[in-house]
Scaffold this motif. Structure first.
Motif, PDB file in Angstrom:
ATOM      1  N   HIS A 154     -12.284  22.293  30.094  1.00  0.00           N
ATOM      2  CA  HIS A 154     -10.944  22.735  30.501  1.00  0.00           C
ATOM      3  C   HIS A 154     -10.262  23.528  29.395  1.00  0.00           C
ATOM      4  O   HIS A 154      -9.731  24.625  29.635  1.00  0.00           O
ATOM      5  CB  HIS A 154     -10.099  21.514  30.868  1.00  0.00           C
ATOM      6  N   TYR A 155     -10.273  23.003  28.168  1.00  0.00           N
ATOM      7  CA  TYR A 155      -9.579  23.684  27.089  1.00  0.00           C
ATOM      8  C   TYR A 155     -10.350  24.904  26.591  1.00  0.00           C
ATOM      9  O   TYR A 155      -9.746  25.875  26.136  1.00  0.00           O
ATOM     10  CB  TYR A 155      -9.293  22.705  25.949  1.00  0.00           C
ATOM     11  N   CYS A 156     -11.658  24.865  26.693  1.00  0.00           N
ATOM     12  CA  CYS A 156     -12.438  26.064  26.381  1.00  0.00           C
ATOM     13  C   CYS A 156     -12.102  27.169  27.372  1.00  0.00           C
ATOM     14  O   CYS A 156     -11.948  28.338  27.009  1.00  0.00           O
ATOM     15  CB  CYS A 156     -13.930  25.743  26.423  1.00  0.00           C
ATOM     16  N   CYS A 157     -11.958  26.778  28.645  1.00  0.00           N
ATOM     17  CA  CYS A 157     -11.619  27.738  29.690  1.00  0.00           C
ATOM     18  C   CYS A 157     -10.233  28.343  29.446  1.00  0.00           C
ATOM     19  O   CYS A 157     -10.023  29.540  29.656  1.00  0.00           O
ATOM     20  CB  CYS A 157     -11.672  27.060  31.053  1.00  0.00           C
ATOM     21  N   LYS A 158      -9.283  27.530  28.992  1.00  0.00           N
ATOM     22  CA  LYS A 158      -7.947  28.040  28.702  1.00  0.00           C
ATOM     23  C   LYS A 158      -7.991  29.088  27.590  1.00  0.00           C
ATOM     24  O   LYS A 158      -7.301  30.113  27.659  1.00  0.00           O
ATOM     25  CB  LYS A 158      -7.021  26.890  28.306  1.00  0.00           C
ATOM     26  N   LEU A 159      -8.795  28.835  26.573  1.00  0.00           N
ATOM     27  CA  LEU A 159      -8.899  29.766  25.458  1.00  0.00           C
ATOM     28  C   LEU A 159      -9.545  31.083  25.886  1.00  0.00           C
ATOM     29  O   LEU A 159      -9.018  32.166  25.621  1.00  0.00           O
ATOM     30  CB  LEU A 159      -9.689  29.130  24.319  1.00  0.00           C
ATOM     31  N   THR A 160     -10.690  30.998  26.554  1.00  0.00           N
ATOM     32  CA  THR A 160     -11.399  32.216  26.954  1.00  0.00           C
ATOM     33  C   THR A 160     -10.615  33.002  28.002  1.00  0.00           C
ATOM     34  O   THR A 160     -10.658  34.231  28.019  1.00  0.00           O
ATOM     35  CB  THR A 160     -12.798  31.880  27.485  1.00  0.00           C
ATOM     36  N   ALA A 161      -9.897  32.292  28.881  1.00  0.00           N
ATOM     37  CA  ALA A 161      -9.076  32.987  29.873  1.00  0.00           C
ATOM     38  C   ALA A 161      -7.955  33.772  29.189  1.00  0.00           C
ATOM     39  O   ALA A 161      -7.610  34.884  29.610  1.00  0.00           O
ATOM     40  CB  ALA A 161      -8.504  31.996  30.870  1.00  0.00           C
ATOM     41  N   ALA A 162      -7.384  33.198  28.134  1.00  0.00           N
ATOM     42  CA  ALA A 162      -6.340  33.900  27.380  1.00  0.00           C
ATOM     43  C   ALA A 162      -6.910  35.133  26.690  1.00  0.00           C
ATOM     44  O   ALA A 162      -6.270  36.195  26.652  1.00  0.00           O
ATOM     45  CB  ALA A 162      -5.715  32.960  26.358  1.00  0.00           C
ATOM     46  N   ILE A 163      -8.120  35.004  26.152  1.00  0.00           N
ATOM     47  CA  ILE A 163      -8.778  36.151  25.510  1.00  0.00           C
ATOM     48  C   ILE A 163      -9.034  37.250  26.530  1.00  0.00           C
ATOM     49  O   ILE A 163      -8.768  38.429  26.290  1.00  0.00           O
ATOM     50  CB  ILE A 163     -10.092  35.711  24.854  1.00  0.00           C
ATOM     51  N   ALA A 164      -9.547  36.866  27.695  1.00  0.00           N
ATOM     52  CA  ALA A 164      -9.844  37.842  28.751  1.00  0.00           C
ATOM     53  C   ALA A 164      -8.579  38.548  29.203  1.00  0.00           C
ATOM     54  O   ALA A 164      -8.567  39.772  29.422  1.00  0.00           O
ATOM     55  CB  ALA A 164     -10.523  37.146  29.928  1.00  0.00           C
ATOM     56  N   SER A 165      -7.483  37.802  29.339  1.00  0.00           N
ATOM     57  CA  SER A 165      -6.217  38.393  29.770  1.00  0.00           C
ATOM     58  C   SER A 165      -5.687  39.377  28.736  1.00  0.00           C
ATOM     59  O   SER A 165      -5.210  40.471  29.082  1.00  0.00           O
ATOM     60  CB  SER A 165      -5.193  37.282  30.020  1.00  0.00           C
ATOM     61  N   TYR A 174     -15.103  32.580  32.550  1.00  0.00           N
ATOM     62  CA  TYR A 174     -15.187  31.236  33.124  1.00  0.00           C
ATOM     63  C   TYR A 174     -15.853  30.345  32.077  1.00  0.00           C
ATOM     64  O   TYR A 174     -17.041  30.522  31.758  1.00  0.00           O
ATOM     65  CB  TYR A 174     -15.985  31.219  34.422  1.00  0.00           C
ATOM     66  N   VAL A 175     -15.087  29.435  31.519  1.00  0.00           N
ATOM     67  CA  VAL A 175     -15.510  28.582  30.404  1.00  0.00           C
ATOM     68  C   VAL A 175     -15.989  29.485  29.260  1.00  0.00           C
ATOM     69  O   VAL A 175     -15.182  30.165  28.654  1.00  0.00           O
ATOM     70  CB  VAL A 175     -16.574  27.551  30.834  1.00  0.00           C
ATOM     71  N   ASP A 176     -17.281  29.551  28.968  1.00  0.00           N
ATOM     72  CA  ASP A 176     -17.742  30.369  27.851  1.00  0.00           C
ATOM     73  C   ASP A 176     -18.466  31.628  28.304  1.00  0.00           C
ATOM     74  O   ASP A 176     -19.105  32.306  27.494  1.00  0.00           O
ATOM     75  CB  ASP A 176     -18.661  29.547  26.940  1.00  0.00           C
ATOM     76  N   ASP A 177     -18.381  31.971  29.587  1.00  0.00           N
ATOM     77  CA  ASP A 177     -19.060  33.144  30.134  1.00  0.00           C
ATOM     78  C   ASP A 177     -18.059  34.263  30.389  1.00  0.00           C
ATOM     79  O   ASP A 177     -17.098  34.081  31.144  1.00  0.00           O
ATOM     80  CB  ASP A 177     -19.774  32.800  31.441  1.00  0.00           C
ATOM     81  N   GLN A 196     -15.399  42.916  18.503  1.00  0.00           N
ATOM     82  CA  GLN A 196     -14.540  42.760  17.334  1.00  0.00           C
ATOM     83  C   GLN A 196     -13.510  41.659  17.567  1.00  0.00           C
ATOM     84  O   GLN A 196     -13.200  40.885  16.654  1.00  0.00           O
ATOM     85  CB  GLN A 196     -13.837  44.084  17.024  1.00  0.00           C
ATOM     86  N   CYS A 197     -13.001  41.567  18.793  1.00  0.00           N
ATOM     87  CA  CYS A 197     -12.011  40.538  19.111  1.00  0.00           C
ATOM     88  C   CYS A 197     -12.601  39.143  18.934  1.00  0.00           C
ATOM     89  O   CYS A 197     -11.994  38.285  18.288  1.00  0.00           O
ATOM     90  CB  CYS A 197     -11.511  40.734  20.544  1.00  0.00           C
ATOM     91  N   LEU A 198     -13.773  38.920  19.499  1.00  0.00           N
ATOM     92  CA  LEU A 198     -14.396  37.598  19.383  1.00  0.00           C
ATOM     93  C   LEU A 198     -14.795  37.289  17.947  1.00  0.00           C
ATOM     94  O   LEU A 198     -14.722  36.131  17.511  1.00  0.00           O
ATOM     95  CB  LEU A 198     -15.606  37.507  20.304  1.00  0.00           C
TER      96      LEU A 198
END
Length: 350
Positions: A125-136, A151-154, A173-175
């Motif tokens: 859940h919290y991994c998904c929150k982080l990656t979703a914020a990065i994607a946004s 979605y999670v780490d994908d 570069q972002c990651l």
């Protein structure tokens, strides 16, 4: 880095993209990219580092000179790139106040986990929150040229061919800056930019504009269905988690084979109403299981990508099942239709 903490006994799980999300994201992507990129940044925007949507991009996107005619008609399919974060959970730290909740002992030695552990209900859940914020954030940065989903780490990147290289550079570069390295083995497996990509269990084709269920997954699910039916016919109780897992897989298939949604009701009730390790299928659930076994042999596994959702400025028609009066009303735009429907609900509640 500062990361959200994990609750001690949280059972929150990330929600897998819904059927509408899974089938509509490509159409929406085309619509958004075409709408936002109808004009190139002017000179003042380039000097300020802004893109066509007025969002800061920190740099002018190179190679974005596609003609407006191509953008409007979408003659050239978008490219896809799939990337996974390496050991994503173990890259995310836990707040100091929460470390005690992840304490365990082994052979008389105490251990304290300072990272999100694999298997914990809240980790994904919290991994998904982080990656979703990065994607946004990346989607906003590349507004009009690319969209990033997670979605999670994908991650999946959707971009115009002429800016694909630049988009990948920004993403990498972002990651790197955040401290989330890309899994090189999975990157080699998924390949480079292409109109074909496999993400969240489906094969996506931006040239044919379709989503497809991989044949190997279809065969594996068919074998599992046959095994469950054999056990049921022998009078053997089924493990509740087996039924739950199968329902999840069938729900996933139903995002492409939508007719299957009507044949999951009783199978779902089997594991949701009986919170036990051992369950027996009702006659209705067994009938649904038989239907799936027969249907999976002949069902279509390819679905056409849906078109982009309507804009607020698009005309709207609202209809009902009235026996008298108007059966349908035409509104000039979506907002007017929504306000009319809202007003009717308020009036009915008075």
């Amino acid at each position: 880095m500062a990361d959200p903490c994990t609750p001690k006994r949280s059972t929150t799980r990330p929600q897998r993209p819904s059927a509408s999300h899974c089938r509509a994201w490509q159409g929406a992507t085309h619509h958004r990219l075409q709408q936002q990129a109808q004009r190139r940044p002017n000179r003042s925007e380039c000097l300020r580092g802004e893109g066509p949507a007025g969002n800061s991009t920190d740099a002018q996107v190179p190679g974005s000179g596609a003609s407006s005619k191509e953008a409007q008609h979408g003659q050239e399919p978008l490219l896809l790139l799939v990337r996974d974060v390496s050991k994503a959970f173990r890259r995310i730290g836990v707040r100091t106040s929460q470390i005690a909740s992840l304490h365990f002992r082994w052979k008389g030695v105490s251990y304290f986990d300072t990272r999100l552990p694999f298997g914990h209900a809240a980790s994904a859940h919290y991994c998904c929150k982080l990656t979703a914020a990065i994607a946004s954030a990346l989607t906003k940065k590349l507004a009009g040229y690319a969209i990033v989903l997670a979605y999670v780490d994908d991650f999946i990147l959707i971009a115009k061919p002429e800016v694909a290289t630049y988009v990948q550079e920004v993403f990498d570069q972002c990651l790197k800056d955040i401290g989330l390295p890309i899994s090189q083995s999975k990157a080699s497996e998924s390949g480079e930019w292409s109109t074909l990509a496999t993400w969240i269990g489906f094969e996506h084709d931006t040239h044919a504009m379709t989503h497809a269920l991989p044949q190997a997954k279809k065969e594996a699910i068919r074998d599992q269905l046959t095994t469950l039916r054999w056990l049921h016919q022998k009078g053997v109780s089924l493990h509740g988690m087996e039924v739950k897992s199968m329902c999840g897989k069938l729900s996933h298939i139903a995002t492409v084979f939508t007719a299957g949604r009507a044949f999951l009701t009783h199978l779902m009730k089997t594991h949701t109403e009986k919170h036990t390790y051992s369950v027996r299928l009702s006659e209705e659930a067994a009938a649904e299981l038989d239907w799936w076994i027969a249907a999976i042999e002949v069902m279509p596994t390819v679905a056409t990508m849906r078109k982009a959702p309507c804009e607020w400025s698009d005309p709207a028609i609202i209809s009902d099942a009235s026996l008298t009066g108007h059966g349908a009303l035409l509104f000039a735009n979506q907002r007017a239709a929504l306000m009319s429907d809202t007003t009717a609900i308020v009036e009915a509640m008075r």
